[in-house]
Structure formats: C-alpha cells, structure tokens
Design a protein around this motif. Structure first.
Motif, mmCIF file in Angstrom:
data_model
loop_
_atom_site.group_PDB
_atom_site.id
_atom_site.type_symbol
_atom_site.label_atom_id
_atom_site.label_comp_id
_atom_site.label_asym_id
_atom_site.label_seq_id
_atom_site.Cartn_x
_atom_site.Cartn_y
_atom_site.Cartn_z
ATOM 1 N N LYS A 117 0.822 -1.211 0.000
ATOM 2 C CA LYS A 117 0.000 0.000 0.000
ATOM 3 C C LYS A 117 0.856 1.262 0.000
ATOM 4 N N SER A 118 1.977 1.199 0.685
ATOM 5 C CA SER A 118 2.864 2.371 0.751
ATOM 6 C C SER A 118 3.508 2.663 -0.598
ATOM 7 N N GLY A 119 3.617 1.641 -1.440
ATOM 8 C CA GLY A 119 4.270 1.811 -2.735
ATOM 9 C C GLY A 119 5.760 1.528 -2.694
ATOM 10 N N TYR A 120 6.329 1.401 -1.505
ATOM 11 C CA TYR A 120 7.778 1.192 -1.415
ATOM 12 C C TYR A 120 8.175 -0.194 -1.916
ATOM 13 N N ALA A 121 7.349 -1.213 -1.626
ATOM 14 C CA ALA A 121 7.719 -2.578 -2.001
ATOM 15 C C ALA A 121 7.687 -2.789 -3.508
ATOM 16 N N THR A 122 6.929 -1.977 -4.210
ATOM 17 C CA THR A 122 6.705 -2.209 -5.641
ATOM 18 C C THR A 122 7.426 -1.177 -6.509
ATOM 19 N N ILE A 123 8.437 -0.569 -5.960
ATOM 20 C CA ILE A 123 9.158 0.488 -6.683
ATOM 21 C C ILE A 123 9.678 0.005 -8.027
ATOM 22 N N THR A 124 10.227 -1.223 -8.075
ATOM 23 C CA THR A 124 10.886 -1.655 -9.320
ATOM 24 C C THR A 124 9.936 -2.363 -10.294
ATOM 25 N N ILE A 125 8.663 -2.464 -9.931
ATOM 26 C CA ILE A 125 7.687 -3.027 -10.870
ATOM 27 C C ILE A 125 7.282 -1.932 -11.862
ATOM 28 N N PRO A 126 7.194 -2.237 -13.145
ATOM 29 C CA PRO A 126 6.881 -1.202 -14.141
ATOM 30 C C PRO A 126 5.536 -0.518 -13.856
ATOM 31 N N GLU A 127 5.460 0.753 -14.235
ATOM 32 C CA GLU A 127 4.210 1.507 -14.032
ATOM 33 C C GLU A 127 3.057 0.865 -14.799
ATOM 34 N N SER A 128 3.355 0.271 -15.963
ATOM 35 C CA SER A 128 2.298 -0.354 -16.764
ATOM 36 C C SER A 128 1.620 -1.507 -16.035
ATOM 37 N N ALA A 129 2.327 -2.081 -15.030
ATOM 38 C CA ALA A 129 1.755 -3.176 -14.244
ATOM 39 C C ALA A 129 1.270 -2.700 -12.881
ATOM 40 N N GLY A 130 1.270 -1.390 -12.673
ATOM 41 C CA GLY A 130 0.777 -0.859 -11.410
ATOM 42 C C GLY A 130 1.849 -0.585 -10.381
ATOM 43 N N GLY A 131 3.121 -0.747 -10.760
ATOM 44 C CA GLY A 131 4.207 -0.470 -9.831
ATOM 45 C C GLY A 131 4.717 0.949 -9.950
ATOM 46 N N GLY A 132 5.868 1.192 -9.341
ATOM 47 C CA GLY A 132 6.406 2.548 -9.319
ATOM 48 C C GLY A 132 7.277 2.893 -10.500
ATOM 49 N N GLY A 133 7.730 1.881 -11.246
ATOM 50 C CA GLY A 133 8.593 2.154 -12.392
ATOM 51 C C GLY A 133 9.925 2.756 -12.001
ATOM 52 N N GLY A 134 10.378 2.441 -10.794
ATOM 53 C CA GLY A 134 11.617 3.041 -10.298
ATOM 54 C C GLY A 134 12.826 2.146 -10.489
ATOM 55 N N THR A 135 13.891 2.492 -9.813
ATOM 56 C CA THR A 135 15.178 1.828 -10.000
ATOM 57 C C THR A 135 15.526 0.953 -8.800
ATOM 58 N N VAL A 136 16.498 0.087 -9.020
ATOM 59 C CA VAL A 136 17.016 -0.727 -7.917
ATOM 60 C C VAL A 136 17.665 0.169 -6.870
ATOM 61 N N LEU A 137 18.322 1.240 -7.312
ATOM 62 C CA LEU A 137 18.932 2.169 -6.352
ATOM 63 C C LEU A 137 17.878 2.795 -5.448
ATOM 64 N N GLN A 138 16.750 3.159 -6.011
ATOM 65 C CA GLN A 138 15.672 3.707 -5.179
ATOM 66 C C GLN A 138 15.178 2.675 -4.169
ATOM 67 N N LEU A 139 15.028 1.429 -4.613
ATOM 68 C CA LEU A 139 14.578 0.383 -3.688
ATOM 69 C C LEU A 139 15.631 0.138 -2.605
ATOM 70 N N ALA A 140 16.908 0.220 -2.976
ATOM 71 C CA ALA A 140 17.973 0.030 -1.991
ATOM 72 C C ALA A 140 17.947 1.130 -0.930
ATOM 73 N N VAL A 141 17.628 2.346 -1.354
ATOM 74 C CA VAL A 141 17.512 3.456 -0.399
ATOM 75 C C VAL A 141 16.419 3.153 0.637
ATOM 76 N N VAL A 142 15.306 2.601 0.167
ATOM 77 C CA VAL A 142 14.219 2.228 1.085
ATOM 78 C C VAL A 142 14.636 1.041 1.955
ATOM 79 N N ALA A 143 15.321 0.075 1.337
ATOM 80 C CA ALA A 143 15.725 -1.125 2.079
ATOM 81 C C ALA A 143 16.645 -0.780 3.243
#
Length: 326
Positions: free
Chosen positions: A48-74
């Motif tokens: 729900k927060s959107g943090y877990a799905t950062i690297t899933i493409p926007e076309s599939a409902g994710g954030g369309g972000g990068t691994v670096l962004q997910l690492a920052v959250v991790a």
C-alpha cells in the motif's frame, strides 16, 4: 562525477524512514519472536505504501523506479528490522518481467510471492501463496505448502516449502535467475547496511552516556577503537551497496562483482556491528530485554541467505582474478 545520493534519493529515504519507523521497530520484532505476532509493517502495508513495488513497471501498477531507489528504502527497513523483506519483491520483479498479469498481481498484493533457492529455507515463505523457483533451467511458478521453522529471527518468515503443481514460465531462464539473485543480494545488503548503521548509533550513543571512573567509556581506547572499526566497515559497506544498486540499473556488466562484494561485506559487517555493540553495553547488552540480540539474530540469519559470505567472497575472488587475467 558525483558519487553521493542525490536530493531525490535523500527525500525518498526520509519518507521511507518516517513510514517504516511508525510501523516497524525492534519492539515489534521482539513481539514476533516472543508472541508469534505478525511482522511489521507486513506485506499489505508495504504494498500500500508503494515502497515494495518500486521496481515493478508503471504499466503493471508499480512505481517504475530503479534498484537504487529500492535500496535506499531497504536501508531504512533494515534500521527498524521491518518485515517482510524487500528482497522477494525485487527478485520477483526481475523474474516476472514480460509477465504483465503476474506483475500486476505482485503490485496490487493479490499475488504474495516468495522465491525458492536450492537447499535453503525460503525467505518470507510464511504469508506467501505463490512460489517461484528454477527447475532444470526453467523458471516455474506454483502454490506450495509451507512448514514454518523455529525462528532465530522471526522477522524473516523462514519456512520450508513443498511445491504443488507448477506452471512453466520461462525456459532457459538461468541468466534471468542469476540477475534476479544479484539484485536480491543487493537489496539484502542494503537492509544489512541499515541494521549495521543503527547498531553503530546505539553503540556510540551508549559510549557517550555511560561513565566509569568519572569518564565516558567512549574515551577509552578499547571501546573507541572497536566502534571505529564498525564505522569503517559500515561506510565501506555503504559504498558497495550503492555501487551494486547503480550497477543493477546502469552497468549490468559490473553487477556480478558488485553484488557479490556487497553481499559478503554485509554479512561480516552486520555481525561485527552486533557483537561489538553487545560488548560495548557490557552485561546489559547480553540481556533478553536489550534490543542488541534482535539485531544479532538478524545478522546470524542474513549471513546464510542467498549464499553465505564465504561463497560470496569466493565469487569476488574468482571474478576479480578473471578480470585481472584479461
């Protein structure tokens, strides 16, 4: 060339820290261990927060972000021992690329995925309903029966999985599997970075506060040198984590070495930090009531996830020697 995180990443870290600190904590990890309470913030809240799905493409409902962004959250998740891990989300996003329906299920939470590795307990098997694994080079997917393990670190949701009927997803999937594993190692190392950094803060704070013979214990060489060793290890790990995450996004040729180095360094750094902080706290550090053992449990568990540190160091040596021989 700028090797620092930019303002966007720093803002992302601030937001993730606020969210995760409000929902997860060492106290919650203790409740999961003592009382069998669910891990916090939990799979649904993370999605729900959107943090877990950062690297899933926007076309599939994710954030369309990068691994670096997910690492920052991790990193922020590791600081408060949050669960479930972001590693499975990162690996599944790679394994399911070109599978928009399952990616959409991962993004909206209707698919709770865990990844099965050979001979290892499955990270966050508890709570998962769909499992991905590699069979004879083919990526397969299916439901499974989970047998929970007696937890050393309850926030990792470890279990053994007996797969049910599976569906073949991708043939000749070894390269994709290897990439997903390396991305997973990077995110695991980022979580380790956050936990080790938090431990360092606990140790330094106590070394300033606790006095003996009229002086803070941090003024004694035996204590300050131990903490400096942890500080150096944490900063070296930070460099390796950002390198691996950057390589995952921008330089795939560097990812094998970078991910193996980050994995190996995370395992040894988190264990060093946990054991040092217990020593700095003296007798109280060994008690059940103190938080140090919760991080020590995380260190002991993470060390063996996605291959142990010995295997990772061997991989670093093999890859480095291969580069040198060219």
């Amino acid at each position: 060339m700028n090797f620092d995180l930019d303002q966007e990443h720093l803002d992302l870290a601030d937001g993730a820290r606020d969210f995760l600190s409000a929902s997860a904590s060492p106290a919650a990890a203790r409740s999961a261990l003592d009382e069998g309470a669910g891990v916090r913030p939990g799979r649904a809240e993370l999605i729900k927060s959107g943090y877990a799905t950062i690297t899933i493409p926007e076309s599939a409902g994710g954030g369309g972000g990068t691994v670096l962004q997910l690492a920052v959250v991790a990193e922020q998740a590791g600081r408060v021992l949050a669960g479930p891990s972001l590693v499975n989300f990162a690996r599944a996003a790679v394994l399911l690329e070109n599978d928009p329906d399952r990616l959409a299920g991962l993004a909206d939470g209707s698919l709770a995925v865990a990844v099965i590795d050979d001979h290892d307990p499955v990270l966050d098997a508890i709570g998962a309903d769909t499992f991905l694994t590699l069979r004879d080079g083919t990526l397969v997917c299916g439901p499974g029966r989970v047998t929970a393990r007696r937890p050393v670190d309850a926030t990792r949701g470890l279990g053994d999985v007996t797969l049910g009927e599976t569906t073949d997803l991708v043939r000749d999937a070894r390269p994709r599997w290897a990439k997903a594993e390396r991305v997973g190692r990077t995110i695991l190392a980022a979580e380790g970075l956050g936990a080790a950094s938090r431990l360092l803060g606990m140790g330094v704070g106590y070394a300033k506060e606790r006095h003996t013979f009229g002086r803070p214990i941090g003024s004694y060489q035996a204590v300050k040198h131990m903490l400096v060793d942890v500080y150096v290890a944490v900063e070296q790990l930070r460099s390796l984590v950002w390198w691996a995450a950057w390589a995952a996004d921008r330089a795939p040729g560097e990812l094998p070495l970078a991910a193996a180095a980050a994995k190996a360094a995370a395992a040894t750094t988190l264990e060093l930090a946990a054991e040092t902080v217990i020593q700095v706290h003296g007798g109280i550090g060994y008690t059940w009531e103190h938080d140090a053992h919760l991080y020590w449990r995380r260190a002991k568990t993470d060390r063996f996830l996605l291959g142990d540190d010995v295997a990772a160091f061997d991989e670093v040596a093999r890859l480095a020697m291969g580069e040198a021989a060219r």
